[in-house]
Design a protein around this motif. Sequence first.
Motif, PDB file in Angstrom:
ATOM      1  N   PHE A  78       0.847  -1.371  -0.208  1.00  7.29           N
ATOM      2  CA  PHE A  78       0.105  -0.091   0.227  1.00  7.29           C
ATOM      3  C   PHE A  78       0.933   1.355   0.038  1.00  7.29           C
ATOM      4  CE2 PHE A  78      -3.344  -3.065   1.449  1.00  7.29           C
ATOM      5  CZ  PHE A  78      -4.250  -2.844   0.529  1.00  7.29           C
ATOM      6  N   ASP A  79       1.971   1.250   0.597  1.00  2.61           N
ATOM      7  CA  ASP A  79       2.934   2.335   0.501  1.00  2.61           C
ATOM      8  C   ASP A  79       3.297   2.400  -1.009  1.00  2.61           C
ATOM      9  OD1 ASP A  79       2.926   2.971   3.288  1.00  2.61           O
ATOM     10  OD2 ASP A  79       4.670   2.322   3.546  1.00  2.61           O
ATOM     11  N   TYR A  80       3.566   1.362  -1.560  1.00  9.86           N
ATOM     12  CA  TYR A  80       3.636   1.488  -3.058  1.00  9.86           C
ATOM     13  C   TYR A  80       2.850   2.031  -3.981  1.00  9.86           C
ATOM     14  CZ  TYR A  80       4.415   0.146  -7.934  1.00  9.86           C
ATOM     15  OH  TYR A  80       4.350   0.080  -9.371  1.00  9.86           O
ATOM     16  N   LYS A  81       1.622   1.481  -3.746  1.00 13.87           N
ATOM     17  CA  LYS A  81       0.468   1.983  -4.503  1.00 13.87           C
ATOM     18  C   LYS A  81       0.072   3.361  -4.247  1.00 13.87           C
ATOM     19  CE  LYS A  81      -1.971  -0.274  -6.328  1.00 13.87           C
ATOM     20  NZ  LYS A  81      -1.833  -0.654  -8.123  1.00 13.87           N
ATOM     21  N   VAL A 151      -8.629   4.649   4.979  1.00 14.95           N
ATOM     22  CA  VAL A 151      -8.324   5.721   5.962  1.00 14.95           C
ATOM     23  C   VAL A 151      -7.398   4.684   6.831  1.00 14.95           C
ATOM     24  CG1 VAL A 151      -8.564   7.276   7.893  1.00 14.95           C
ATOM     25  CG2 VAL A 151     -10.090   7.264   6.013  1.00 14.95           C
ATOM     26  N   PRO A 152      -5.968   4.609   6.458  1.00 13.88           N
ATOM     27  CA  PRO A 152      -5.289   3.486   7.183  1.00 13.88           C
ATOM     28  C   PRO A 152      -4.927   4.092   8.506  1.00 13.88           C
ATOM     29  CG  PRO A 152      -4.335   4.039   4.993  1.00 13.88           C
ATOM     30  CD  PRO A 152      -5.392   4.833   5.090  1.00 13.88           C
ATOM     31  N   THR A 156      -2.979   7.852  10.943  1.00 15.85           N
ATOM     32  CA  THR A 156      -3.507   8.646  11.956  1.00 15.85           C
ATOM     33  C   THR A 156      -2.812   8.637  13.147  1.00 15.85           C
ATOM     34  OG1 THR A 156      -4.868   6.759  12.975  1.00 15.85           O
ATOM     35  CG2 THR A 156      -5.757   7.679  11.124  1.00 15.85           C
ATOM     36  N   PRO A 157      -3.109   9.257  14.455  1.00 21.30           N
ATOM     37  CA  PRO A 157      -2.570   9.456  15.695  1.00 21.30           C
ATOM     38  C   PRO A 157      -2.642   7.921  16.545  1.00 21.30           C
ATOM     39  CG  PRO A 157      -3.719  11.382  15.379  1.00 21.30           C
ATOM     40  CD  PRO A 157      -4.165  10.422  14.276  1.00 21.30           C
ATOM     41  N   LEU A 158      -3.675   7.081  15.836  1.00 18.78           N
ATOM     42  CA  LEU A 158      -3.833   5.880  16.668  1.00 18.78           C
ATOM     43  C   LEU A 158      -3.191   4.780  16.305  1.00 18.78           C
ATOM     44  CD1 LEU A 158      -7.768   6.223  16.489  1.00 18.78           C
ATOM     45  CD2 LEU A 158      -6.457   6.703  18.214  1.00 18.78           C
ATOM     46  N   GLY A 159      -2.084   4.967  15.534  1.00 16.64           N
ATOM     47  CA  GLY A 159      -1.245   4.046  15.035  1.00 16.64           C
ATOM     48  C   GLY A 159      -0.634   2.963  15.998  1.00 16.64           C
ATOM     49  N   ARG A 218      -0.157  12.745   6.114  1.00 15.97           N
ATOM     50  CA  ARG A 218      -0.405  11.797   7.241  1.00 15.97           C
ATOM     51  C   ARG A 218      -0.653  12.681   8.425  1.00 15.97           C
ATOM     52  NH1 ARG A 218       3.178   6.334   7.210  1.00 15.97           N
ATOM     53  NH2 ARG A 218       2.895   5.660   4.865  1.00 15.97           N
ATOM     54  N   ARG A 219      -1.325  11.939   9.521  1.00 17.06           N
ATOM     55  CA  ARG A 219      -1.566  12.703  10.851  1.00 17.06           C
ATOM     56  C   ARG A 219      -1.118  11.880  12.195  1.00 17.06           C
ATOM     57  NH1 ARG A 219      -1.791  17.949  11.391  1.00 17.06           N
ATOM     58  NH2 ARG A 219      -3.345  17.688  13.124  1.00 17.06           N
TER      59      ARG A 219
END
Length: 312
Positions: A78-81, A151-152, A156-159, A218-219
């Motif tokens: 997904f980072d590639y896509k 929304v990965p 977000t701040p929840l990672g 990103r957040r």
Amino acid sequence: MIPPHTHAEHASSLKPDKSWRIWWMLLRPHTLTAAFIPVTIGTVLALQEGSINYGLFIAMLIASILIQAATNMFNEYFDYKRGLDNEHSVGIGGAIVRNGVQPSTVLNLAFTFFGISILLGIYICISSSWWIAVVGLVCMAAGYFYTGGPVPIAYTPLGELVAGFFMGVVIILISFYIQTGTVTFTGFLVSLPVSILVGAILLANNIRDLEGDKQNGRRTLAILLGRKRAIQFLGFMFLTSYLLVFLFIGMGISSAIILVVLLSVPKAYQAVKAFIGKKLPIEMMPAMKATAQTNTLFGFLLAIGLFLSHLM
């Protein structure tokens, strides 16, 4: 930039030894201890309640490692896509953009690992409870949506919170439950420092990638806190993990032998110190490595301490 030939041509032209290293690095092996350690700790806690089933332990261990490896591959894909990875990206990832592995191959391999995990999960459920299937599917969904979906979670701040919860609390409690048929408050407490240190690995990664993540919308927690406060918060996470060990002794969960985990303190100190004053991602790689090593050392030493405490 990727050479004009196709991914398949590039991958097939690699020498066998180099090709093996590419596939090994695709697994991101330094992260796999985050799956191995919680299973081991949960099983050691179960040992204090009686004998353990080694077949269940091995099945849970392999399933957890495969889910973690699959999560890493979803991250790669997904980072590639989304165009976040390129041949100049810093880090262990990049099998697609730097080494010519086909994106579809990475994605299919991740789902294959999920499939094997499901088969192992069926064996675990037959031997324990089918509720484990529900929890297991939620874990796999978290692994996929960590970098997948609209929304990965990782953006977000929840990672850090989500990764720590599933790789710490959930895995430890599942590993304990399949051996004992119950869940205890003690198991939950012991899972907390492990969860915190898993989250620390993600925070370290996000501190390194702060500027690039900000440019890509990103957040993350590191972005919200800012680099200086994020480094301070990383130090606070380390400190909290070690203070919890003293709490375990005070509550009678373990004897003082568990203080063997303090042998990992220098590595935690090294991690925080290595971030201070650094701005370039490549300069922060030693700090990231030290953070992951802290998690590994702390986890192994905690498992050893709990085991020895049980024998005493």
